[in-house]
Design an enzyme around this catalytic site. Sequence first.
Site, short mmCIF file in Angstrom:
data_model
loop_
_atom_site.label_atom_id
_atom_site.label_comp_id
_atom_site.label_asym_id
_atom_site.label_seq_id
_atom_site.Cartn_x
_atom_site.Cartn_y
_atom_site.Cartn_z
N THR A 72 0.83 -1.20 0.00
CA THR A 72 0.00 0.00 0.00
C THR A 72 0.87 1.26 0.00
O THR A 72 0.64 2.18 -0.78
CB THR A 72 -0.93 0.00 1.24
N ASN A 152 -5.36 -9.19 -8.16
CA ASN A 152 -5.50 -9.91 -6.89
C ASN A 152 -6.78 -10.74 -6.81
O ASN A 152 -6.84 -11.72 -6.10
CB ASN A 152 -5.44 -8.93 -5.71
N GLN A 180 0.94 -9.09 -6.52
CA GLN A 180 0.42 -10.46 -6.70
C GLN A 180 1.19 -11.23 -7.76
O GLN A 180 0.81 -12.36 -8.10
CB GLN A 180 -1.07 -10.42 -7.08
N SER A 200 5.25 -6.61 -2.03
CA SER A 200 4.93 -6.69 -0.60
C SER A 200 5.41 -8.02 -0.02
O SER A 200 5.24 -9.08 -0.66
CB SER A 200 3.42 -6.56 -0.44
N CYS A 326 -9.78 -6.51 1.29
CA CYS A 326 -10.10 -5.20 1.83
C CYS A 326 -11.58 -4.86 1.69
O CYS A 326 -12.10 -4.06 2.43
CB CYS A 326 -9.27 -4.12 1.13
#
Length: 389
Positions: A72, A152, A180, A200, A326
């Site tokens: 993020t 994702n 991803q 990430s 999310c």
Amino acid sequence: MEQIYLDNNSTTPMHEDVIAEMYKHMSETYGNPSSVHNMGQKAKVLMEEAREKIANLLGAKPSEIYFTSGGTEADNLAVKGAAYSGLKKNRNHIITSLIEHHAILESVHFLEKNGFTADYIGCDHDGIVSIEQLKKAIKPETSLVSVMMANNETGVIQPIKEMAAVCKEAGVVFHTDAVQAIGKIPVNVNDLGIDMLSLSGHKVYGPKGIGVLYIRKGTKITPLSHGGAHERRKRAGTENVVSIVGLAKAMEIAIGKIDQEQARMKELSEFFINEVQSKVPDVFLNGSVENRVKSTVNLSFLGVEGEAIILSLDIKGIAVSSGSACTSGSLEASHVLKAMDVDVLLAQGSIRFSMGKDTTKEQLEYTASVLPEIINRLREMSAAYKKPA
Ligand code: PLP
């Protein structure tokens, strides 16, 4: 009851070798890498070794790797950083796609509220973003294009190399959210010709709260956090050294096994899709069959609410998700499936099964075996489902 974890796109369990490596350094190497004394410098050496390892894995230079607190933050820094930097050249227009993660979409919405303009390009029914729309959307004022590498929700892989080439020709910075994709498909920043890339740790069996923004040398971004001179003045804040070490280790393991794991995932996903479709009528795969990270299987069960399926599977010890993590909890159909023009009744009944390194054929067989009873029961109660004649 055995827990079956089919939600690896939300997050992954940490690899045991990553935990061991981090644990060792947690107690041994706690110095601040900005400190000049020996303990600080030990931490700095460790961090720079990890930076070099990550750079090599991406085909980048160590000086192009910037550590962040995750995907993020990397996405925010890329999008807002390039947008604000673009203002210096009188450019205030951003292009992204309708199927991005909220980290990108909300960053662009923020910019729109703050004087920037934006275009959102669409995709086809397979979930592949349109290069033609991209070409048409680029204007002299465009400073940045951001399109994700693998989605994702559907796993669909985007034509990043082609899009990066279009942007290069137009003199526009190109960013890709590869959160991803890393550890699932080969990624080399030079082969792809991209200017920025986000990744990430917790999606590749590494720790949460750590990520990277790759910024090609010469690409200008305005920093968003201010403080010390960390990360070559692009991201202030004491670096999370232990997690950085864990991230490098996790990436090394995952990237080293891409071919082997993707072949296994192809076999497992084909098996699972066949099993489910042979046992339950009116089930459809969302997204391209071929152009997909094979570990992601997004299935729509006609006439059933995705949330109800999640809860029923959870009772059986199976963890899955609908749409992106999310947004789960809201019954709003996924923005990704909407952009793909998936019928709203199918979009509402979509479930993302995302497999990982610990997923076995037996687990998938069990999951497919409990689905008929769950789906039949929910369809009995559903006004939206009419039984096939
Ligand atoms: N981008 C994509 C495509 C993701 O799937 C995610 C996480 O779900 C993120 C960004 C955000 O990453 P992080 O959880 O590290 O902030």
